[in-house]
Design an enzyme around this catalytic site. Sequence first.
Site, short mmCIF file in Angstrom:
data_model
loop_
_atom_site.label_atom_id
_atom_site.label_comp_id
_atom_site.label_asym_id
_atom_site.label_seq_id
_atom_site.Cartn_x
_atom_site.Cartn_y
_atom_site.Cartn_z
N TYR A 74 -97.31 37.45 -51.98
CA TYR A 74 -97.15 38.17 -50.71
C TYR A 74 -98.50 38.23 -49.97
CZ TYR A 74 -92.95 39.87 -53.15
OH TYR A 74 -91.78 39.96 -53.84
N ASN A 79 -94.89 46.11 -44.18
CA ASN A 79 -94.80 47.41 -43.52
C ASN A 79 -94.83 48.60 -44.49
OD1 ASN A 79 -93.69 49.71 -42.21
ND2 ASN A 79 -92.75 48.42 -40.65
N TRP A 80 -93.79 48.76 -45.32
CA TRP A 80 -93.78 49.97 -46.15
C TRP A 80 -94.78 49.89 -47.28
CZ3 TRP A 80 -89.21 51.66 -49.77
CH2 TRP A 80 -88.74 50.59 -50.54
N GLN A 147 -88.73 47.72 -41.74
CA GLN A 147 -88.60 48.17 -43.14
C GLN A 147 -88.53 49.69 -43.16
OE1 GLN A 147 -91.79 46.37 -45.54
NE2 GLN A 147 -90.24 45.44 -46.86
N ASP A 209 -84.29 44.09 -51.49
CA ASP A 209 -83.67 42.88 -50.95
C ASP A 209 -82.36 42.46 -51.59
OD1 ASP A 209 -86.18 43.15 -49.96
OD2 ASP A 209 -86.93 41.25 -50.72
N TYR A 395 -84.97 41.05 -59.72
CA TYR A 395 -85.28 41.78 -58.52
C TYR A 395 -84.27 42.83 -58.07
CZ TYR A 395 -88.84 41.18 -55.09
OH TYR A 395 -89.94 41.36 -54.34
N GLU A 439 -95.68 44.42 -60.18
CA GLU A 439 -94.74 44.73 -59.10
C GLU A 439 -93.61 45.63 -59.62
OE1 GLU A 439 -92.99 41.25 -57.40
OE2 GLU A 439 -92.17 42.33 -55.68
O1 LIG Z 1 -89.10 39.31 -51.75
C1 LIG Z 1 -89.74 39.15 -50.72
O2 LIG Z 1 -90.09 38.03 -50.32
C2 LIG Z 1 -90.10 40.33 -49.86
C3 LIG Z 1 -89.43 40.18 -48.50
O3 LIG Z 1 -89.81 41.21 -47.64
O4 LIG Z 1 -89.68 41.61 -50.40
C4 LIG Z 1 -90.29 42.16 -51.54
O5 LIG Z 1 -91.70 42.24 -51.42
C5 LIG Z 1 -92.20 43.07 -50.38
C6 LIG Z 1 -93.72 43.09 -50.50
O6 LIG Z 1 -94.10 43.81 -51.63
C7 LIG Z 1 -91.62 44.49 -50.46
O7 LIG Z 1 -91.95 45.19 -49.30
C8 LIG Z 1 -90.11 44.48 -50.62
O8 LIG Z 1 -89.67 45.78 -50.84
C9 LIG Z 1 -89.75 43.56 -51.77
O9 LIG Z 1 -88.38 43.54 -51.98
#
Ligand SMILES: O=C(O)[C@@H](CO)O[C@H]1O[C@H](CO)[C@@H](O)[C@H](O)[C@H]1O
Length: 477
Positions: A74, A79-80, A147, A209, A395, A439
């Site tokens: 990531y 956002n959150w 989000q 998700d 997940y 995570e």
């Molecule tokens: O799986 C993904 O690609 C992303 C898509 O937004 O989502 C996951 O990772 C994000 C970043 O940590 C969290 O904000 C989400 O809650 C989590 O589900």
Amino acid sequence: MGPVACLKSVVPQVHTHRSLHAEDISSVAVLPGAKNVVLPKGDVYKSLQLLEVSKQILIENDRGGYTIPAKGLYPYQWNWDSALVALGWATLDEGRAWQELEKLFSAQWEDGLVPHIVFHQPSPTYFPGPEIWGSVEQPMGSTGITQPPVAAITVRKLYETALNKEVALQKLKELFPKLLAWHRWFQSARDPENTGLVATLHPWESGMDNSPAWDEALYNVPVDQIPPYVRKDLGHVDSAMRPKQEEYDRYLTLLYRFRAVNYDCNQLYFLSPFRVTDLCTNSVLYRANLDLRWLANELGQDQIAEEVDGWIEKARSAFDSLYDEEAGLYKSKDQLTGELVTAKTSAGFLPLFARVASASQAADLAATLERWLNRVKHGIPSYDPESSNFEPLRYWRGPVWVIINWMITDGLRAYGYEDLALRVEADTYELLVSHGINEYYDPVTGAAAGGKLFSWTAAMCLAWLSKGDGAHPAAAH
Ligand SMILES: O=C(O)[C@@H](CO)O[C@H]1O[C@H](CO)[C@@H](O)[C@H](O)[C@H]1O
């Protein structure tokens, strides 16, 4: 103060760009510039290591004013995640915590939306990136969905606990209109029919998700002819832990349909083939509205406080329609079929965090939670462990998320379930000490899974577990 808090308020300055050694313990100092930190009980050395590692994770994941959730997997600002990570930064450096939010709101759209991902810098390691989203609203690029709106909760927390009150007031004044615009956007764009509860139009918006809560609604989405694509998540994490291909096809289908109308918020609600009342988003929004109202009062903005109060009142009665008495749990709803979903997920406990559950609903929730906890080694599983398709490693279909544990613990405390709160808190602490800062975690074995060295888990360690006192006490009242 919780059971995991024992050493009395600590103590200034040990510099921690090196590993901690046993001799540090005598001077029990932890983080440069840290506020009073109360360390967990038990093995103090491990506790110190945990705090040290958490701090290093935030530093490592800092990209200059914003924090990526995890390297590779990531690489942008989520956002959150950012709103929760700011709580962690606040224990180290208040200025940096405010900056995290400022950076997030720098990507706010004209219509008030605060995007779910902000693409500040290009990265080849994530799909779908800015070229796929193709939104033109902001120069840095962003997604066109949102989000769960944690930010107002964070702003209140930062403001109330700030050592530098003058700066905090200034930051609050700057951020308040932006928060308000976002919360107004939720009312107009996501509840145009004035039901009291807002709609979520993409599983990515829910933050959970591929929760089983979305299975029925998502599989009702027809897969369009979408351009071929290569998933990058599977290069970072085992496919057994990630959403399936048929789910990704639908995520992408929704994305391209939304992109075709330039993410126009006046159209999306009506055209999306996926539209749910998500418990996580609505619980976080409800709580965030309580805090927004509190902030409005603090700033002497009476009319705005009244406006927010109107949203809270409407939501309060609507929430009851999500309560499944037989299950002893709240459930999300598929707005397109009008049915409550069948899946029982950890989001069902979040009305406690919102303070919207009644005393008797809270008692049912506490009993349900206890039953779930008795079925696993480490709580809180994201999906009912009694369910036949419970998957401890995939997940949002079983694993434990520390941020959700924080929210539920905070809610349990507010309703007087201190023992249960302490149980979850101590358990979460144990999980991190034994398995590191990841995570998420397998509730059956405790094994760490998903992305490694994860920012929001580190932040929860700093802001919650090291203090043992949950979130600010009386947010609702
Ligand atoms: O799986 C993904 O690609 C992303 C898509 O937004 O989502 C996951 O990772 C994000 C970043 O940590 C969290 O904000 C989400 O809650 C989590 O589900």
